[in-house]
Design a protein around this motif. Structure first.
Motif, short mmCIF file in Angstrom:
data_model
loop_
_atom_site.label_atom_id
_atom_site.label_comp_id
_atom_site.label_asym_id
_atom_site.label_seq_id
_atom_site.Cartn_x
_atom_site.Cartn_y
_atom_site.Cartn_z
N UNK A 122 -28.29 -14.50 -51.51
CA UNK A 122 -29.28 -14.66 -50.45
C UNK A 122 -28.66 -14.68 -49.06
N UNK A 123 -27.38 -15.05 -48.99
CA UNK A 123 -26.67 -15.13 -47.71
C UNK A 123 -25.85 -13.87 -47.42
N UNK A 124 -26.20 -12.81 -48.14
CA UNK A 124 -25.41 -11.59 -48.03
C UNK A 124 -26.34 -10.38 -47.86
N UNK A 125 -25.91 -9.42 -47.05
CA UNK A 125 -26.57 -8.12 -46.94
C UNK A 125 -25.63 -7.06 -47.50
N UNK A 126 -26.24 -6.04 -48.03
CA UNK A 126 -25.44 -4.98 -48.65
C UNK A 126 -25.64 -3.68 -47.89
N UNK A 127 -24.55 -3.04 -47.55
CA UNK A 127 -24.57 -1.73 -46.89
C UNK A 127 -23.66 -0.80 -47.67
N UNK A 128 -24.23 -0.23 -48.75
CA UNK A 128 -23.43 0.64 -49.61
C UNK A 128 -22.34 -0.15 -50.29
N UNK A 129 -21.11 0.24 -50.06
CA UNK A 129 -19.96 -0.42 -50.68
C UNK A 129 -19.43 -1.57 -49.84
N UNK A 130 -20.23 -1.99 -48.85
CA UNK A 130 -19.80 -3.08 -47.98
C UNK A 130 -20.80 -4.23 -48.09
N UNK A 131 -20.26 -5.47 -48.20
CA UNK A 131 -21.09 -6.67 -48.17
C UNK A 131 -20.89 -7.36 -46.84
N UNK A 132 -22.01 -7.75 -46.21
CA UNK A 132 -21.98 -8.38 -44.89
C UNK A 132 -22.41 -9.83 -45.05
N UNK A 133 -21.54 -10.75 -44.65
CA UNK A 133 -21.78 -12.19 -44.84
C UNK A 133 -22.09 -12.84 -43.51
N UNK A 134 -23.20 -13.60 -43.49
CA UNK A 134 -23.63 -14.25 -42.25
C UNK A 134 -23.31 -15.74 -42.24
N UNK A 135 -22.75 -16.26 -43.35
CA UNK A 135 -22.43 -17.69 -43.44
C UNK A 135 -20.95 -17.84 -43.78
N UNK A 136 -20.32 -18.83 -43.16
CA UNK A 136 -18.93 -19.14 -43.53
C UNK A 136 -18.91 -19.81 -44.91
N UNK A 137 -17.98 -19.48 -45.78
CA UNK A 137 -17.93 -20.06 -47.12
C UNK A 137 -17.39 -21.49 -47.10
N UNK A 138 -17.81 -22.24 -48.12
CA UNK A 138 -17.25 -23.57 -48.38
C UNK A 138 -16.30 -23.43 -49.56
N UNK A 139 -15.02 -23.73 -49.32
CA UNK A 139 -14.00 -23.49 -50.33
C UNK A 139 -14.40 -24.11 -51.67
N UNK A 140 -14.37 -23.28 -52.75
CA UNK A 140 -14.63 -23.76 -54.11
C UNK A 140 -16.09 -23.90 -54.47
N UNK A 141 -17.00 -23.54 -53.55
CA UNK A 141 -18.42 -23.76 -53.81
C UNK A 141 -18.96 -22.76 -54.84
N UNK A 142 -19.92 -23.25 -55.64
CA UNK A 142 -20.63 -22.46 -56.65
C UNK A 142 -19.70 -21.95 -57.74
N UNK A 143 -18.64 -22.71 -58.02
CA UNK A 143 -17.72 -22.36 -59.10
C UNK A 143 -17.69 -23.51 -60.11
N UNK A 144 -17.83 -23.16 -61.39
CA UNK A 144 -17.64 -24.13 -62.47
C UNK A 144 -16.20 -23.96 -62.96
N UNK A 145 -15.41 -25.01 -62.74
CA UNK A 145 -13.99 -24.93 -63.08
C UNK A 145 -13.80 -24.92 -64.60
N UNK A 146 -12.76 -24.29 -65.05
CA UNK A 146 -12.42 -24.28 -66.47
C UNK A 146 -12.29 -25.71 -66.98
N UNK A 147 -12.93 -25.98 -68.13
CA UNK A 147 -12.86 -27.32 -68.71
C UNK A 147 -13.80 -28.32 -68.07
N UNK A 148 -14.72 -27.86 -67.22
CA UNK A 148 -15.65 -28.78 -66.58
C UNK A 148 -16.42 -29.61 -67.59
N UNK A 149 -16.85 -28.98 -68.69
CA UNK A 149 -17.62 -29.69 -69.72
C UNK A 149 -16.69 -30.42 -70.68
N UNK A 150 -15.74 -29.70 -71.24
CA UNK A 150 -14.75 -30.31 -72.14
C UNK A 150 -13.60 -29.35 -72.32
#
Length: 400
Positions: free
Chosen positions: A109-137
């Motif tokens: 939702x925070x990205x626009x696509x122009x062919x083979x290019x992605x345009x980002x309008x928001x600065x990322x938060x390091x590690x966000x939206x990632x489930x780390x290996x072993x998060x559950x067990x």
């Protein structure tokens, strides 16, 4: 007469150690786990995306908007085969493995696509939206301990741990023997002085509910020959439950007949109401419980003694019925020396649990018992208790 607590302690002390068997996981629902389950894999096995979006390197974002080259995709189950370098991004989907070089996911939702290019309008938060290996067990984690009754939640967890088989306690086999010349099965023709034996069906259903395996035997008449023949049919059962005839009247022959077969009686009278004439003993390695004949007495005694015995034989840590406090809607009269189990209705009100006893407490009236969702526990020698007082109640088949 002995107390309810002493009687139950003596019954539980006679329980043998659980016997076990291995079953497929899909057949283990409702069974008691006898060996803990240990994860055979790590979940998730690698860093994965928690959302649909783009995997990026946070160091590529010095300002916004930022434009990155889309070099591939990483749907769930098909990892991107390569390493992301400077200025590159990979389209990723929920559950997709994080590509090498990526450290963050930005939402689509925070990205626009122009062919083979992605345009980002928001600065990322390091590690966000990632489930780390072993998060559950992680592999080797012991997650489900022994003694647990396996619910659908446990089975789903065990399946994700890559478990196919489970060692569980074997269900105790409980032979149920109704006695009495007057007893007939549901659906039989009823003659003068005869009644339907309802307790056998109720006890069998209860045995199955708490984790045992019920075996309904034929009704035995009031002769020693019929009683001993029926009892011999129960050979191989872990528990023999007789219904009725456990007292010492002229027509109460159960104790007399089984004693000739080798029964060693531990006790046969308990200071409780309903259910005073309850027999307990051993017939060889078989545990014998002689429950009273009145149907409400039968069911109450099954809840207080048979259920805990089955749970102990299954290896469950908690065996005794749980009580909870509730406020009386109506007063209760004083009690004598017998512990009383009063049929009642429990409701959850704004200020907590409230309970109201039924006016009629006759132990032959299953209609009242069926309407009840709890038992008020009235201790021996209890004084009269006014409305508004807090008492202990034993919930029956309800969960709060």
């Amino acid at each position: 007469m002995i107390s309810v607590s002493e009687a139950r302690s003596r019954v539980l002390a006679a329980a043998p150690d659980p016997r076990t068997e291995i079953v497929m996981l899909k057949e283990a629902g409702g069974r008691t786990l006898s060996s803990p389950l240990t994860a055979r894999r790590t979940q998730p096995p690698s860093d994965v995306s928690a959302m649909d979006g783009y995997a990026v390197r946070s160091e590529d974002f010095l300002k916004v908007p930022t434009r990155l080259s889309v070099i591939g995709e990483a749907p769930a189950g098909s990892p991107f085969n390569g390493t992301m370098g400077p200025g590159e991004t990979v389209r990723i989907f929920t559950g997709g493995e994080l590509p090498l070089g990526a450290d963050t996911v930005i939402l689509q939702e925070d990205t626009e696509r122009d062919g083979a290019t992605a345009i980002f309008s928001e600065l990322p938060v390091l590690g966000r939206h990632i489930r780390k290996a072993g998060l559950d067990f992680q592999v080797g984690d012991t997650i489900i301990p022994s003694g647990m009754v396996l619910t659908p939640r446990h089975l789903a967890l065990a399946a994700s741990m890559n478990i196919l088989w489970a060692r569980v306690s074997r269900k105790p086999r409980v032979a149920i023997l109704a006695t009495g010349d007057e007893i007939r099965l549901p659906g039989d023709d009823i003659g003068p002085g005869q009644i339907i034996g309802s307790s056998g069906v109720g006890v069998a259903s209860y045995v199955d509910q708490v984790g045992g395996e019920a075996i309904l035997l034929d009704i035995a008449g009031d002769t020693e020959h019929q009683l001993t023949s029926a009892a011999r049919q129960a050979a191989g059962a872990d528990i023999l439950v007789t219904l009725g005839g456990a007292s010492v009247g002229d027509h109460d022959l159960v104790q007399q007949a089984l004693t000739k077969e080798g029964l060693k009686v531990g006790f046969w009278k308990i200071a409780m109401r309903p259910g005073k004439p309850l027999m307990f003993g051993n017939l060889g390695e078989q545990i014998v419980l002689g429950l009273p004949g009145n149907p409400v007495s039968t069911m109450v005694c099954a809840i207080l003694f048979l259920g805990p015995l089955i749970k102990r034989m299954l290896g469950q840590a908690e065996t005794n019925p749980r009580t909870l406090p509730a406020r009386l809607k109506t007063p209760i009269a004083p009690n004598d020396r017998r512990e009383d189990y009063i049929r009642a209705n429990l409701t959850l009100e704004e200020n907590g649990f409230e309970v109201e006893a039924f006016a009629i407490q006759d132990s032959s009236m299953m209609s009242v018992f069926a309407k009840s969702n709890c038992l008020i526990v009235r201790p021996p020698h209890m004084e009269a208790v006014p409305a508004g007082s807090v008492v202990d109640v034993l919930p029956l088949d309800i969960q709060f």
